[in-house]
Design an enzyme around this catalytic site. Sequence first.
Site, PDB file in Angstrom:
ATOM      1  CD  GLU A 184      -3.527  -1.622   3.013  1.00 12.29           C
ATOM      2  OE1 GLU A 184      -3.646  -0.813   3.933  1.00 12.29           O
ATOM      3  OE2 GLU A 184      -3.885  -1.376   1.855  1.00 12.29           O
ATOM      4  CG  ASP A 185      -1.769   2.707   6.450  1.00 15.43           C
ATOM      5  OD1 ASP A 185      -2.153   2.288   5.341  1.00 15.43           O
ATOM      6  OD2 ASP A 185      -1.997   3.853   6.861  1.00 15.43           O
ATOM      7  CB  THR A 194      -0.032  10.992   1.723  1.00 15.01           C
ATOM      8  OG1 THR A 194      -0.453   9.652   1.884  1.00 15.01           O
ATOM      9  CG2 THR A 194       1.107  11.076   0.738  1.00 15.01           C
ATOM     10  CG  ASP A 235      -1.676   1.222   1.446  1.00 11.65           C
ATOM     11  OD1 ASP A 235      -2.307   1.662   0.477  1.00 11.65           O
ATOM     12  OD2 ASP A 235      -1.658   1.784   2.560  1.00 11.65           O
ATOM     13  CG  LEU A 236       1.801   5.575  -2.068  1.00 13.99           C
ATOM     14  CD1 LEU A 236       3.297   5.312  -2.148  1.00 13.99           C
ATOM     15  CD2 LEU A 236       1.322   6.234  -3.366  1.00 13.99           C
ATOM     16  CG  ASP A 237      -1.704   7.501   0.331  1.00 20.14           C
ATOM     17  OD1 ASP A 237      -0.739   8.207   0.019  1.00 20.14           O
ATOM     18  OD2 ASP A 237      -2.724   7.384  -0.377  1.00 20.14           O
ATOM     19  CE  LYS A 250      -3.628   6.906   9.116  1.00 18.19           C
ATOM     20  NZ  LYS A 250      -2.836   6.479  10.265  1.00 18.19           N
ATOM     21  CB  SER A 293      -2.253   2.911  -3.697  1.00 18.09           C
ATOM     22  OG  SER A 293      -2.794   4.116  -3.208  1.00 18.09           O
ATOM     23  CB  ALA A 294      -7.552   3.437  -2.140  1.00 18.74           C
ATOM     24  CE  LYS A 324      -5.755  -0.990  -0.910  1.00 19.06           C
ATOM     25  NZ  LYS A 324      -4.607  -0.222  -0.392  1.00 19.06           N
TER      26      LYS A 324
HETATM   27  C1  BG6 Z   1      -5.757   6.056   0.221  1.00 17.91           C
HETATM   28  C2  BG6 Z   1      -5.756   6.977   1.428  1.00 17.91           C
HETATM   29  O1  BG6 Z   1      -4.505   5.514   0.022  1.00 17.91           O
HETATM   30  O2  BG6 Z   1      -6.146   6.791  -0.944  1.00 17.91           O
HETATM   31  C3  BG6 Z   1      -7.115   7.631   1.584  1.00 17.91           C
HETATM   32  O3  BG6 Z   1      -5.433   6.219   2.585  1.00 17.91           O
HETATM   33  C4  BG6 Z   1      -7.482   8.360   0.297  1.00 17.91           C
HETATM   34  O4  BG6 Z   1      -7.094   8.518   2.680  1.00 17.91           O
HETATM   35  C5  BG6 Z   1      -7.443   7.390  -0.872  1.00 17.91           C
HETATM   36  O5  BG6 Z   1      -8.790   8.931   0.401  1.00 17.91           O
HETATM   37  C6  BG6 Z   1      -7.769   8.049  -2.214  1.00 17.91           C
HETATM   38  O6  BG6 Z   1      -6.778   8.975  -2.538  1.00 17.91           O
HETATM   39  P1  BG6 Z   1      -6.842   9.989  -3.760  1.00 17.91           P
HETATM   40  O7  BG6 Z   1      -5.419  10.455  -3.886  1.00 17.91           O
HETATM   41  O8  BG6 Z   1      -7.287   9.214  -4.977  1.00 17.91           O
HETATM   42  O9  BG6 Z   1      -7.794  11.071  -3.417  1.00 17.91           O
HETATM   43 MG    MG Z   2      -2.727   3.244   3.546  1.00 25.94          MG
END
Ligand code: BG6
Ligand code: MG
Length: 220
Positions: free
Chosen positions: A168-169, A16, A8-10, A44, A113-114, A144
């Site tokens: 994953e966090d 972030t 996962d990224l964030d 998150k 990542s989402a 997810k």
């Molecule tokens: C996830 C974050 O990785 O990405 C969420 O943990 C965030 O907080 C989601 O809403 C979507 O991100 P983005 O950059 O597409 O708005």
């Molecule tokens: Mg995350």
Amino acid sequence: MIKACIFDLDGVIVDTAKYHFIAWRQLANKLGFDFTKEYNEKLKGISRMDSLNLILSWGDVQKSDEEKVALATEKNEVYRSYILQMDKSEILPGVLPFLNDLRAQGIKMAIGSASKNAPTIIQQLDLAEYFPVIIDGSKVERSKPDPEVFLKAAAELQVQPSESIVFEDAEAGIEAAIAGGFYPVGVGDPSVLDQASVVIDGFVGLELEGLSARLLAATK
Ligand code: BG6
Ligand code: MG
């Protein structure tokens, strides 16, 4: 035998959440309410639109679908103004040595990542060479805890979930990893990530061999 690691990224590679918080809070304030860092924790791993819907419900604000798209776009512009200033100094401690170690061992790597901003962030952090596969929020239909994002990453890496670790966090991300048949490693608070087979507090000093042994012991 572990052949791949999917990250996962964030909250795993980079923090972030603080920029998401600033941007969402600015939007909420404009709409006449505020929310705390504790509430931000609930966002998150949640997609942009799902996050907006949650925030609007906290402020008891109703908006049409069209207005929601405009609000999400506005928030994203503020968010992007922050991430476009990021550089590799923001990579979380221990991540880079771990990635180098994986690469030296021939382990395949991907991002799952989402975030639709994942490719931009990877570019800003100068990590593109490590991640030939980036499955982001624009490449999946289901968020997810659906395992789609990780299953697509594994398919592109040509590995089986049973040969792959997911880092994953977020609770929803751990659920997605389990649903997909991956080895789930939580990064962060064990009381929140209690479904993960193993929880680490970060990547400093982490070695794949020891981690694999812990995963095997936990899943026996
Ligand atoms: C996830 C974050 O990785 O990405 C969420 O943990 C965030 O907080 C989601 O809403 C979507 O991100 P983005 O950059 O597409 O708005
Ligand atoms: Mg995350």
